[in-house]
Scaffold this motif. Structure first.
Motif, PDB file in Angstrom:
ATOM      1  N   VAL A   1     -26.081 -64.072   7.253  1.00 13.45           N
ATOM      2  CA  VAL A   1     -24.645 -63.498   7.160  1.00 13.45           C
ATOM      3  C   VAL A   1     -23.806 -63.953   8.426  1.00 13.45           C
ATOM      4  O   VAL A   1     -22.701 -64.316   8.873  1.00 13.45           O
ATOM      5  N   ALA A   2     -24.780 -63.611   9.518  1.00 18.07           N
ATOM      6  CA  ALA A   2     -24.244 -64.013  10.979  1.00 18.07           C
ATOM      7  C   ALA A   2     -24.059 -65.255  11.445  1.00 18.07           C
ATOM      8  O   ALA A   2     -22.920 -65.413  11.986  1.00 18.07           O
ATOM      9  N   LEU A   3     -24.889 -66.170  10.984  1.00 16.71           N
ATOM     10  CA  LEU A   3     -24.677 -67.375  11.014  1.00 16.71           C
ATOM     11  C   LEU A   3     -23.359 -68.014  10.209  1.00 16.71           C
ATOM     12  O   LEU A   3     -22.476 -68.720  10.953  1.00 16.71           O
ATOM     13  N   VAL A   4     -22.961 -67.691   9.042  1.00 16.57           N
ATOM     14  CA  VAL A   4     -21.976 -68.126   8.403  1.00 16.57           C
ATOM     15  C   VAL A   4     -20.660 -67.587   9.070  1.00 16.57           C
ATOM     16  O   VAL A   4     -19.583 -68.138   9.191  1.00 16.57           O
ATOM     17  N   ALA A   5     -20.795 -66.198   9.467  1.00 14.50           N
ATOM     18  CA  ALA A   5     -19.399 -65.774  10.385  1.00 14.50           C
ATOM     19  C   ALA A   5     -19.265 -66.571  11.483  1.00 14.50           C
ATOM     20  O   ALA A   5     -17.920 -66.698  11.807  1.00 14.50           O
ATOM     21  N   ALA A   6     -20.194 -66.903  12.296  1.00 11.53           N
ATOM     22  CA  ALA A   6     -20.123 -67.739  13.500  1.00 11.53           C
ATOM     23  C   ALA A   6     -19.484 -68.932  13.239  1.00 11.53           C
ATOM     24  O   ALA A   6     -18.591 -69.533  13.898  1.00 11.53           O
ATOM     25  N   VAL A   7     -20.052 -69.654  12.118  1.00  5.70           N
ATOM     26  CA  VAL A   7     -19.472 -71.004  11.939  1.00  5.70           C
ATOM     27  C   VAL A   7     -18.127 -70.954  11.542  1.00  5.70           C
ATOM     28  O   VAL A   7     -17.264 -71.834  11.826  1.00  5.70           O
ATOM     29  N   LEU A   8     -17.771 -70.054  10.681  1.00 12.70           N
ATOM     30  CA  LEU A   8     -16.210 -69.930  10.163  1.00 12.70           C
ATOM     31  C   LEU A   8     -15.342 -69.575  11.405  1.00 12.70           C
ATOM     32  O   LEU A   8     -14.130 -70.060  11.284  1.00 12.70           O
ATOM     33  N   VAL A   9     -15.900 -68.631  12.535  1.00 10.59           N
ATOM     34  CA  VAL A   9     -14.936 -68.306  13.418  1.00 10.59           C
ATOM     35  C   VAL A   9     -14.493 -69.751  14.255  1.00 10.59           C
ATOM     36  O   VAL A   9     -13.538 -70.070  14.630  1.00 10.59           O
ATOM     37  N   ARG A  10     -15.621 -70.683  14.557  1.00 13.32           N
ATOM     38  CA  ARG A  10     -15.567 -71.763  15.215  1.00 13.32           C
ATOM     39  C   ARG A  10     -14.830 -72.961  14.574  1.00 13.32           C
ATOM     40  O   ARG A  10     -14.111 -73.638  14.946  1.00 13.32           O
ATOM     41  N   LYS A  11     -14.756 -72.836  12.934  1.00 13.90           N
ATOM     42  CA  LYS A  11     -14.106 -73.652  12.429  1.00 13.90           C
ATOM     43  C   LYS A  11     -12.703 -73.349  12.061  1.00 13.90           C
ATOM     44  O   LYS A  11     -11.498 -74.278  12.342  1.00 13.90           O
ATOM     45  N   LEU A  12     -12.326 -72.050  12.092  1.00 15.83           N
ATOM     46  CA  LEU A  12     -10.856 -71.637  11.764  1.00 15.83           C
ATOM     47  C   LEU A  12     -10.028 -71.645  13.125  1.00 15.83           C
ATOM     48  O   LEU A  12      -8.971 -71.819  13.174  1.00 15.83           O
ATOM     49  N   LEU A  13     -10.795 -71.138  14.344  1.00 14.53           N
ATOM     50  CA  LEU A  13      -9.888 -70.931  15.396  1.00 14.53           C
ATOM     51  C   LEU A  13      -9.016 -72.279  15.724  1.00 14.53           C
ATOM     52  O   LEU A  13      -8.030 -72.423  16.273  1.00 14.53           O
ATOM     53  N   PRO A  14      -9.699 -73.468  15.818  1.00 13.05           N
ATOM     54  CA  PRO A  14      -9.002 -74.785  16.121  1.00 13.05           C
ATOM     55  C   PRO A  14      -7.922 -74.950  15.205  1.00 13.05           C
ATOM     56  O   PRO A  14      -6.815 -75.556  15.851  1.00 13.05           O
ATOM     57  N   LEU A  15      -7.931 -74.763  14.238  1.00  9.56           N
ATOM     58  CA  LEU A  15      -6.857 -74.955  13.140  1.00  9.56           C
ATOM     59  C   LEU A  15      -5.719 -74.304  13.697  1.00  9.56           C
ATOM     60  O   LEU A  15      -4.236 -74.647  13.472  1.00  9.56           O
ATOM     61  N   TRP A  16      -5.856 -72.880  13.960  1.00  7.15           N
ATOM     62  CA  TRP A  16      -4.741 -72.125  14.329  1.00  7.15           C
ATOM     63  C   TRP A  16      -4.189 -72.422  15.729  1.00  7.15           C
ATOM     64  O   TRP A  16      -3.144 -72.597  16.186  1.00  7.15           O
TER      65      TRP A  16
END
Length: 514
Positions: free
Chosen positions: A429-444
């Motif tokens: 769960v921690a790994l998935v949360a970290a990956v999604l943070v790194r993927k979503l922030l650049p789009l914003w």
């Protein structure tokens, strides 16, 4: 932003369709071939370790090698990224004569830092070993520390060869040669029954890899150095163009590289830190289970790298030309290619999670939930595409660093909350949360420059094909037959045939035609 904005004058020759496309396609094919072989070898290596040794021994090795890789990311100082960036600029302006000086500027401090980190790892091996548990951990960490400078030298030399558009040495040395040597040495140690030499078997191949990579780089530099400097045909005679690109100052190089180094450390901390966190908070057995459950993600990353290596220079060109519509189109097409390559793997592992975990041994069945969580997260991550790469190609290395640090903090926070009670599943769960943070922030963060989103016809076609052939079909056959490894093999073969046929028929919509 880096020390220079990446502005590449495009000459009429460079603008011809075949002049750059063939090289990108050729490099992409070479990378993909290497990715397939490397993924198979790395998966075989993990299976060999988990099958031949106890969970405690496997967990100790995985934890120690995770420390090694994080320390290597610290020690390289961002030199690989800096070499790619600045050598590419020198090549654009025909200033090959500056490459040897650049190599000395980059590799001297990087290797010196690697030696220093290696000494520190040897000195502090005992306290780290006490945290991990077994007495053998001290020996593992000290053996690994001896090969740290060779790992840093290998990464930097291979990056410099890729900057010269030579992908073959990366494939032969890093994707095939090193993991093949690791697998052979681990097999020999498994037959001998001497688990104490596992660390040497894993790290030893970095020495010949460093020698081969450095030798190959020397050949490339000698071949290109005699060329006379040339001016781009249509380049304006302004400050900051060819004359200034021949010599890179230390301040310019390290102001670009060090933020990338810190970002790389944070990213490696996400990828490998979970193993160490599980070992510290849940024991070595949990670390072994978590490592096995996340191998599917690592296999998928090899396919992702092949697409990224091919798309990276094209994104740089389009952003330099401020062609934001083309950036968005390439982002969406590239996302569809990522889905086509990786969704079949993650969907198959998701549907047949119990059978996949059995590959590592019966005692690894407790990692089924962790595998399901990781695969679900990776399905979402691949649809979000390559926003982090585009952000880096704009020169905003500071934002890239911030995103990776936020990703690492998310990973550590969730690990502290969930790993003590849920073990490998909590780390997933921690790994998935970290990956999604790194993927979503650049789009914003890129919204003011170019609005990126994956909702497009190519992505819809790719996801639809993968869901039908690797989601609906396996679920149907699993319900009818009761599952098992033979059913897994049959559905993967049938799904691969159907998926390839669908991709071929829709290749125009997926922009796979030249």
């Amino acid at each position: 932003m880096g020390p220079h904005s990446l502005v590449v004058p495009v000459t009429p020759t460079e603008a011809r369709p075949d002049s750059g496309l063939r090289r990108v396609l050729r490099g992409g094919v070479v990378n993909m071939a290497g990715a397939v072989v490397s993924a198979a070898l790395n998966l075989a290596l993990i299976i060999a370790i988990t099958r031949a040794f106890s969970q405690e021994t496997a967990g100790l090795l995985f934890s120690a090698t995770s420390v090694f890789l994080i320390m290597a990311a610290v020690a390289n100082l961002g030199a690989p990224d800096g070499l790619v960036y600045f050598i590419a600029r020198m090549r654009v302006f025909g200033r090959h004569g500056g490459v040897p000086a650049l190599l000395r500027l980059a590799l001297g401090p990087a290797v010196l830092a690697a030696c220093l980190v290696s000494v520190l790892l040897v000195v502090f091996a005992r306290p780290l070993a006490d945290a991990l548990g077994p007495e053998e951990a001290t020996t593992y960490l000290r053996i690994l520390a001896l090969f740290l400078p060779f790992a840093v030298l290998t990464d930097s030399a291979l990056a410099a060869t890729r900057a010269h558009h030579d992908m073959s040495v990366t494939v032969l040395v890093d994707k095939v040669g090193r993991p093949l040597a690791q697998l052979g040495l681990v097999a020999m140690i498994a037959l001998s029954g001497s688990a104490g030499l596992l660390a040497l078997a894993w790290a030893g191949p970095y020495l010949p890899a460093a020698v081969l990579a450095w030798f190959w780089l020397g050949r490339i530099v000698r071949r290109t150095a005699p060329e006379e400097p040339r001016e781009p045909a249509d380049a304006p005679a302004t400050a900051g163009t060819p004359a200034e690109e021949e010599r890179v100052t230390p301040a310019g190089f390290w102001s670009f590289s060090l933020p990338r180094a810190l970002g790389g450390v944070a990213q490696m901390g996400v990828q490998r830190g979970g193993v160490v966190m599980v070992a510290l908070l849940n024991g070595l057995t949990g670390a072994a289970v978590f490592t096995a459950a996340t191998r599917i993600m690592v296999v998928g990353q090899f396919g992702t790298q092949a697409v990224l290596y091919a798309a990276q220079p094209r994104f740089a060109e389009l952003l330099a030309a401020r062609d934001h519509a083309a950036v968005r189109a390439l982002y969406q097409a590239g996302t569809s290619w990522l889905v086509c390559l990786t969704w079949p793997l993650y969907l198959s592992a998701l549907v047949f999670a119990p059978e996949v975990m059995k590959l590592f041994g019966a005692e690894y069945s407790t990692g089924v939930m962790a595998l399901v969580i990781v695969c679900t997260g990776q399905l979402a991550a691949q649809v979000l595409g390559m926003g982090d790469l585009i952000l880096t190609m704009t020169g905003r290395t500071g934002l890239n660093l911030l995103n990776n640090v936020m990703s690492l903090l998310a990973n550590v926070a969730v690990c502290v909350l969930l790993v003590p009670s849920h073990g490998a599943a909590g780390a997933a769960v921690a790994l998935v949360a970290a990956v999604l943070v790194r993927k979503l922030l650049p789009l914003w963060q890129l919204r003011s420059l170019v609005l990126l989103h994956p909702f497009s016809r190519p992505v819809l076609i790719a996801t639809g094909s993968a869901l039908v052939w690797f989601g609906a079909l396996p679920l149907l056959l699993d319900a009818v037959t009761g599952g098992g490894l033979p059913v897994l093999a049959a559905t993967v073969l049938a799904g691969a045939g159907g998926h390839l046929y669908t991709v071929w028929r829709t290749r125009a919509h997926l922009q796979l035609r030249r």
